[in-house]
Design an enzyme around this catalytic site. Structure first.
Site, PDB file in Angstrom:
ATOM      1  N   ASP A  61     -10.162 -54.173 -41.259  1.00 58.95           N
ATOM      2  CA  ASP A  61      -9.731 -54.593 -39.924  1.00 58.95           C
ATOM      3  C   ASP A  61      -8.765 -53.527 -39.435  1.00 58.95           C
ATOM      4  OD1 ASP A  61      -8.137 -57.642 -38.625  1.00 58.95           O
ATOM      5  OD2 ASP A  61      -8.252 -55.618 -37.791  1.00 58.95           O
ATOM      6  N   SER A 140     -12.099 -47.235 -21.556  1.00 63.66           N
ATOM      7  CA  SER A 140     -13.073 -47.917 -20.703  1.00 63.66           C
ATOM      8  C   SER A 140     -12.817 -47.555 -19.254  1.00 63.66           C
ATOM      9  CB  SER A 140     -12.960 -49.437 -20.849  1.00 63.66           C
ATOM     10  OG  SER A 140     -13.662 -50.087 -19.802  1.00 63.66           O
ATOM     11  N   TYR A 153      -8.392 -57.166 -21.471  1.00 64.23           N
ATOM     12  CA  TYR A 153      -9.175 -56.039 -21.974  1.00 64.23           C
ATOM     13  C   TYR A 153      -8.849 -54.750 -21.231  1.00 64.23           C
ATOM     14  CZ  TYR A 153     -13.233 -53.066 -22.784  1.00 64.23           C
ATOM     15  OH  TYR A 153     -14.052 -52.005 -23.085  1.00 64.23           O
ATOM     16  N   LYS A 157      -7.097 -51.198 -22.551  1.00 65.21           N
ATOM     17  CA  LYS A 157      -7.745 -49.878 -22.498  1.00 65.21           C
ATOM     18  C   LYS A 157      -6.922 -48.899 -21.662  1.00 65.21           C
ATOM     19  CE  LYS A 157     -11.350 -50.623 -25.091  1.00 65.21           C
ATOM     20  NZ  LYS A 157     -11.613 -49.860 -26.320  1.00 65.21           N
TER      21      LYS A 157
END
Ligand SMILES: NC(=O)C1=CN([C@@H]2O[C@H](COP(=O)(O)OP(=O)(O)OC[C@H]3O[C@@H](n4cnc5c(N)ncnc54)[C@H](O)[C@@H]3O)[C@@H](O)[C@H]2O)C=CC1
Ligand SMILES: CC(=O)C(C)=O
Length: 248
Positions: A61, A140, A153, A157
């Site tokens: 992880d 992203s 999210y 990013k």
């Protein structure tokens, strides 16, 4: 290339990470194929080995330093010092802003932001010892344009883009370049058929410069250049691919 370079690619069991691993191996680079479940990495390793390349499956992880340290040690013992890193592992989230919880934020940021920081820290001594390194962070385009219902999210990013620019300054004097690729929409898990209809993909494609939705291979080709010997003067770049916004 005088020595066999060794790369670690995170989130490499599938999608963009698998494509980057396979593409880097074609350059003669030995690849650590890392994902949460080592068993899921076997397919990527098999494809690399079938093509005559070298790879090892690693389970960790990225947000857990103890697991990352053990995986890095195994890769180093297998192939030698690690001088190429692709921080690709990431999780997406589609949640209306008012429904975002601290638990969700913690989960997204631990993978998307803590992960690249921890993994980069754990391989940095190898790069500094070689006075040569290539770090590519997969961010992203949503970090640049925003994306409705993706606040956790897209902000994570955005942190990756800022981290890239900061590390480029801090690590450049050690011969280490740091760049980010902010993909637009790429076929794969996020763009899987169950998540987006063909009609939506066609509408999206019509808005993109190359008139098609991106493919993991598009990212892998950009990544291969940024990890190459030739890219020594490219750093702190944000290189949009297939709908990603190109900013310098
Ligand atoms: N597919 C797309 O349209 C876009 C993807 N991206 C980014 O590209 C990267 C790869 O995305 P895809 O290949 O599409 O996704 P994917 O879901 O196919 O692959 C991501 C991989 O990361 C692994 N992973 C997740 N959490 C992990 C953790 N804590 N430790 C280790 N591995 C972990 C998953 O098991 C999975 O194999 C991600 O960072 C994503 O945010 C960015 C823009 C667009
Ligand atoms: C998931 C993601 O980053 C995009 C741009 O679709």
């Amino acid at each position: 290339m005088t020595t066999t370079r060794v790369a670690l690619v995170t989130g490499a069991a599938a999608g963009i990470g698998a494509a980057c691993s396979i593409r880097l191996a074609k350059e003669g680079i030995a690849v650590g194929v890392l994902d949460l479940d080592e068993g899921r990495c076997a397919g990527t390793v098999r494809e690399i080995e079938a093509d005559g390349g070298k790879a090892v499956a690693l389970g960790a992880d990225v947000s857990d330093r103890v697991q990352v340290r053990a995986a890095v040690a195994r890769l180093r013992d297998t192939f030698g010092p690690i001088t190429i890193l692709v921080n690709n592992a990431g999780v997406t989230d589609f949640t209306p802003f008012e429904d975002i919880t601290e638990e969700l934020l913690s989960f997204v940021y631990k993978v998307n932001v803590f992960g690249p920081i921890i993994v980069t820290q754990e391989i940095l001594s190898d790069m500094k010892a070689e006075h040569w390194g290539r770090v590519v962070n997969i961010s992203s385009s949503s970090a640049q344009t925003g994306s409705s219902k993706m606040a956790a999210y897209s902000s994570s990013k955005g942190a990756v883009i800022s981290l890239t620019r900061t590390l480029a300054q801090e690590l450049g004097p050690h011969g280490i370049t740091v760049n980010t690729i902010p993909p637009g929409s790429i076929t794969g898990t996020i763009m899987a058929d169950e998540n987006i209809s063909e009609a939506s993909k066609e509408r999206l494609a019509a808005t993109l410069p190359v008139r098609r939705v991106g493919r993991p291979e598009d990212i892998a080709n950009a990544c291969a250049f940024l990890c190459s010997e030739a890219s020594s003067y490219v750093t702190a770049q944000v290189i949009g691919v297939n709908g990603g916004r190109v900013v310098t």
